[in-house]
Design a protein around this motif. Sequence first.
Motif, mmCIF file in Angstrom:
data_model
loop_
_atom_site.group_PDB
_atom_site.id
_atom_site.type_symbol
_atom_site.label_atom_id
_atom_site.label_comp_id
_atom_site.label_asym_id
_atom_site.label_seq_id
_atom_site.Cartn_x
_atom_site.Cartn_y
_atom_site.Cartn_z
ATOM 1 N N ASN A 11 0.860 -1.195 0.000
ATOM 2 C CA ASN A 11 0.000 0.000 0.000
ATOM 3 C C ASN A 11 0.893 1.241 0.000
ATOM 4 N N SER A 12 0.252 2.405 -0.067
ATOM 5 C CA SER A 12 1.068 3.623 -0.086
ATOM 6 C C SER A 12 0.963 4.381 1.237
ATOM 7 N N ALA A 13 0.405 3.734 2.250
ATOM 8 C CA ALA A 13 0.310 4.393 3.570
ATOM 9 C C ALA A 13 1.714 4.595 4.146
ATOM 10 N N PRO A 14 1.876 5.602 5.013
ATOM 11 C CA PRO A 14 3.233 5.900 5.522
ATOM 12 C C PRO A 14 3.662 5.004 6.685
ATOM 13 N N LEU A 15 4.939 5.018 6.939
ATOM 14 C CA LEU A 15 5.491 4.422 8.157
ATOM 15 C C LEU A 15 5.262 5.459 9.276
ATOM 16 N N HIS A 16 4.827 5.007 10.451
ATOM 17 C CA HIS A 16 4.553 5.946 11.552
ATOM 18 C C HIS A 16 5.600 5.744 12.645
ATOM 19 N N ALA A 17 6.665 6.518 12.560
ATOM 20 C CA ALA A 17 7.806 6.281 13.457
ATOM 21 C C ALA A 17 7.479 6.545 14.922
ATOM 22 N N THR A 18 6.424 7.305 15.179
ATOM 23 C CA THR A 18 6.136 7.637 16.585
ATOM 24 C C THR A 18 5.151 6.659 17.234
ATOM 25 N N ARG A 19 4.671 5.714 16.494
ATOM 26 C CA ARG A 19 3.732 4.756 17.103
ATOM 27 C C ARG A 19 4.479 3.752 17.995
ATOM 28 N N ASP A 20 3.764 2.692 18.440
ATOM 29 C CA ASP A 20 4.259 1.910 19.583
ATOM 30 C C ASP A 20 5.186 0.739 19.263
ATOM 31 N N TYR A 21 5.006 0.099 18.127
ATOM 32 C CA TYR A 21 5.785 -1.134 17.858
ATOM 33 C C TYR A 21 5.788 -1.446 16.364
ATOM 34 N N VAL A 22 6.703 -2.331 15.992
ATOM 35 C CA VAL A 22 6.674 -2.902 14.644
ATOM 36 C C VAL A 22 5.865 -4.202 14.750
ATOM 37 N N LEU A 23 4.991 -4.419 13.779
ATOM 38 C CA LEU A 23 4.100 -5.586 13.827
ATOM 39 C C LEU A 23 4.444 -6.545 12.689
ATOM 40 N N TYR A 24 4.766 -7.785 13.062
ATOM 41 C CA TYR A 24 4.987 -8.830 12.039
ATOM 42 C C TYR A 24 3.786 -9.767 12.061
ATOM 43 N N TRP A 25 3.085 -9.840 10.933
ATOM 44 C CA TRP A 25 1.909 -10.702 10.795
ATOM 45 C C TRP A 25 2.365 -11.979 10.081
ATOM 46 N N MET A 26 2.527 -13.025 10.857
ATOM 47 C CA MET A 26 3.092 -14.281 10.342
ATOM 48 C C MET A 26 1.956 -15.157 9.793
ATOM 49 N N THR A 27 1.938 -15.378 8.496
ATOM 50 C CA THR A 27 0.857 -16.189 7.908
ATOM 51 C C THR A 27 1.368 -17.436 7.194
ATOM 52 N N SER A 28 2.591 -17.379 6.676
ATOM 53 C CA SER A 28 3.070 -18.489 5.843
ATOM 54 C C SER A 28 4.433 -19.006 6.263
ATOM 55 N N PHE A 29 5.292 -18.133 6.752
ATOM 56 C CA PHE A 29 6.612 -18.563 7.227
ATOM 57 C C PHE A 29 6.478 -18.679 8.746
ATOM 58 N N ARG A 30 5.807 -19.765 9.134
ATOM 59 C CA ARG A 30 5.408 -19.896 10.543
ATOM 60 C C ARG A 30 6.575 -20.444 11.362
ATOM 61 N N ARG A 31 7.617 -19.625 11.482
ATOM 62 C CA ARG A 31 8.821 -20.080 12.190
ATOM 63 C C ARG A 31 9.580 -18.879 12.763
ATOM 64 N N ALA A 32 10.398 -19.182 13.781
ATOM 65 C CA ALA A 32 11.203 -18.124 14.403
ATOM 66 C C ALA A 32 12.613 -18.084 13.839
ATOM 67 N N ARG A 33 12.969 -19.088 13.012
ATOM 68 C CA ARG A 33 14.344 -19.161 12.491
ATOM 69 C C ARG A 33 14.346 -18.975 10.973
ATOM 70 N N SER A 34 15.498 -18.500 10.482
ATOM 71 C CA SER A 34 15.747 -18.487 9.040
ATOM 72 C C SER A 34 14.535 -17.955 8.264
ATOM 73 N N ASN A 35 14.132 -16.741 8.644
ATOM 74 C CA ASN A 35 12.886 -16.188 8.111
ATOM 75 C C ASN A 35 13.128 -14.714 7.766
ATOM 76 N N PHE A 36 13.168 -14.418 6.462
ATOM 77 C CA PHE A 36 13.457 -13.039 6.042
ATOM 78 C C PHE A 36 12.386 -12.044 6.518
ATOM 79 N N SER A 37 11.139 -12.477 6.647
ATOM 80 C CA SER A 37 10.082 -11.544 7.085
ATOM 81 C C SER A 37 10.336 -11.123 8.527
ATOM 82 N N LEU A 38 10.601 -12.127 9.365
ATOM 83 C CA LEU A 38 10.897 -11.814 10.768
ATOM 84 C C LEU A 38 12.161 -10.955 10.846
#
Length: 478
Positions: A11-38
């Motif tokens: 989308n073209s919405a902005p990054l909001h640097a003053t908000r509270d956290y970065v959110l990772y929505w894990m849907t397909s790479f359901r792992r904590a290791r070796s994961n470029f999205s994470l």
Amino acid sequence: MTPSVRIRGLNSAPLHATRDYVLYWMTSFRRARSNFSLQRAVEEAVRLKKPLVVFEALRVGYEYANDRLHTFVLQGMEENARRFADSPALYFPYVEKEAGEGKGLLAALAARACLLVGDDWPCFFVPQMQAAAAKQVDVRFEVVDSNGLYPMHHTTRVFTTAHSFRTHLQKVLPPHLLELPREDPLAGVKLPKLASLPKAVSRWKPGVEVMVSSLPIDHSVPAVSMKGGSAVGETRLKLFVDERLAEYGTSRNEPEIDGTSMLSAYLHFGHVSAHQLFARIVKQEKWSPETLGKSIGGAREGWWKLSPAAESFVDQFVTWRELGFNMSSHRPEEYRSLDSLPGWAKATIKEHAKDPRPSLYTLQQLERSQTHDELWNAAMGQLRRDGWFHNYLRMLWGKKIYEWSKGAPEALHAMEYLMGKYSIDGRDPISWSGYFWVLGRYDRAWGPERKIFGKLRYMSSDNTAKKISVKRYVAKYG
Ligand SMILES: Cc1cc2nc3c(=O)[nH]c(=O)nc-3n(C[C@H](O)[C@H](O)[C@H](O)COP(=O)(O)OP(=O)(O)OC[C@H]3O[C@@H](n4cnc5c(N)ncnc54)[C@H](O)[C@@H]3O)c2cc1C
């Protein structure tokens, strides 16, 4: 750093640097290791000096939701809960208890996010779900490709044969082999702790403890003995590479031998990554990317300079697997459509559409293994019972479904339905590669021209039984 070629803004919405956290929505790479999205989400959290929230959800309302798929995914979520527990990220697992209950949760989480990071997975309902979310949220939503060794969007070309894709890979893959995801992207990372999640989120309770039998999903497809999760997947990966890979070249076509990795379910749900698999193989083979030479014109063996067994394995899990991702990522409208078949295949299917079918089976008869062919019935029996079956038998299974169906649309529907419902690794880009291979994709015209098949490659159970041993297999699953 996560390679930019693997990152796409939705989308073209902005990054909001003053908000509270970065959110990772894990849907397909359901792992904590070796994961470029994470990894990307961690990098951005570090850069912005913000906490990281990892949100992994399991809905009830998707097509084929059943005890088998749910159990496998939930086992993976339990493992993720353990792995994230000691990390600086806040893991928010969520299991929907009734259809629609989770609606609004992502938006509520995203409302306080600086950035939303997702998984770039090109198939089934995921791209549509993400496109809808991208319109809903008011924050930058980017998806990251951690599917395979070759980034899907490095090229715009769609490859119609394994040979042309292999030729391409031999020219362009080497630099990407130097850009592996970090094994543990959270190791040694310091992030601020999140005091609390937004109030609006509190009506959704996090957690993975749930009785699958109480959920409004299909309970007619039971869980299988194959257990989900990164830990089990990694153990299986190690066992295969250390103890079975050396025999892969000779045993991979034998359904009575456990000669293949049986990693497809773990790769499908992202419990293990192609990069982990590759890293283990090259360690075992004492290989380094410098040994790669120039393209050798797409030949199947000799370019990687690995042992013959490893070369033949890498050809499956890199060339053939990623060929499917190439198609579904660049032809989202066509990868499931008969229109995408090569001209010769469409012509021969049309020409033989009215050929009489000596055996015609309904979907229900197929599903219950009620055909005259005992090998086919056994393969379907294994799929129903174990949620997995062998590649050689999948080829035969699909060819027979085509022979016993009124036409190509009916055959395609039967393959999609049976694999979607019973196979843990179904609903994957390579599921559709497989169904469409049966109908001529990635193949050439074959002679002699036959009834029903025309120029499509023909397979029969009798010939299969002559080439490979299946007696014990039929006795076990028949
Ligand atoms: C009709 C048909 C339907 C299929 N449906 C699926 C499916 O729904 N899901 C699925 O994951 N695979 C599917 N395949 C491909 C293949 O049969 C399975 O990936 C393989 O049998 C899984 O077992 P394994 O992990 O032990 O494979 P291994 O031989 O150990 O191979 C390792 C990995 O390489 C990849 N791979 C292996 N063979 C192929 C292939 N022929 N094409 C593409 N990638 C391959 C898979 O990711 C696999 O896990 C299908 C093939 C056919 C012919």
